[in-house]
Motif scaffolding. Sequence first.
Motif, PDB file in Angstrom:
ATOM      1  N   ARG A  72       0.834  -1.209   0.000  1.00 49.66           N
ATOM      2  CA  ARG A  72       0.000   0.000   0.000  1.00 49.66           C
ATOM      3  C   ARG A  72       0.875   1.267   0.000  1.00 49.66           C
ATOM      4  N   TYR A 114      -1.664  -3.656  -7.649  1.00 54.60           N
ATOM      5  CA  TYR A 114      -3.108  -3.862  -7.483  1.00 54.60           C
ATOM      6  C   TYR A 114      -3.479  -5.302  -7.819  1.00 54.60           C
ATOM      7  N   GLN A 140      -5.105  -8.401  -5.619  1.00 59.99           N
ATOM      8  CA  GLN A 140      -6.371  -8.858  -6.203  1.00 59.99           C
ATOM      9  C   GLN A 140      -7.411  -7.742  -6.284  1.00 59.99           C
ATOM     10  N   ASP A 141      -6.933  -6.542  -6.484  1.00 56.71           N
ATOM     11  CA  ASP A 141      -7.808  -5.399  -6.739  1.00 56.71           C
ATOM     12  C   ASP A 141      -7.873  -5.256  -8.265  1.00 56.71           C
ATOM     13  N   ARG A 168      -8.942  -1.828 -10.148  1.00 55.54           N
ATOM     14  CA  ARG A 168      -7.925  -0.771 -10.155  1.00 55.54           C
ATOM     15  C   ARG A 168      -6.752  -1.133 -11.049  1.00 55.54           C
ATOM     16  N   CYS A 222      -6.855  -9.687 -15.546  1.00 57.07           N
ATOM     17  CA  CYS A 222      -7.843  -8.991 -14.707  1.00 57.07           C
ATOM     18  C   CYS A 222      -9.259  -9.278 -15.191  1.00 57.07           C
TER      19      CYS A 222
END
Length: 184
Positions: free
Chosen positions: A52, A79, A83-84, A87, A112
């Motif tokens: 982060r 990201y 596992q975002d 984004r 993604c």
Amino acid sequence: MIYLEETNYKLAISSFQTAIEVDPSYYSAYLQLGQLFGGAFKDTLQTDDAKRMAISYLSNAIQVDSFNDEALYARGLLYQNLQDWERAKIDYDRILKVYPTQVDALYNRAVCFFALKNWQNSEKDFTKILQFDSTYAPALKGRAMAFEEMGDLFQSARDYRKILLQYPNEPDVLQALGRMKSQN
């Protein structure tokens, strides 16, 4: 930079942070800090908190130089590691608007899409990659998986067989073909 070469990451971090204090528009320092906290270098922090922080540094690098795709790509990968998917996809989209043939961004955006269960867009991106290199096994495998998820077992099997031409004993591919054979 010398501290990076010596793998003295604590001093490298301190040095880059000082550089940013002196010159808040120093793109490379933000990028290096993002990569250090993101775990791009062996033996660096790889916790979610560190990632982060890496995203924060990379976001600052992007603010300083919004046309440089290196920080966007690095942030997209972070990201993705978190596992975002949405984004990550947004960062890859931004890269692909400027560099539509950037294969790494295409591949990761396809991943993604796949993770988001958007099989059709995943297949489209994998297909674009294969237009540049028809033997690129990771894109063939991704497209085969997307076809399988969409129920197009013929196209899926065709891509898996292309992989076997390069890697005759690939266990995942052999397993997938066996699974499809048992479904028929």
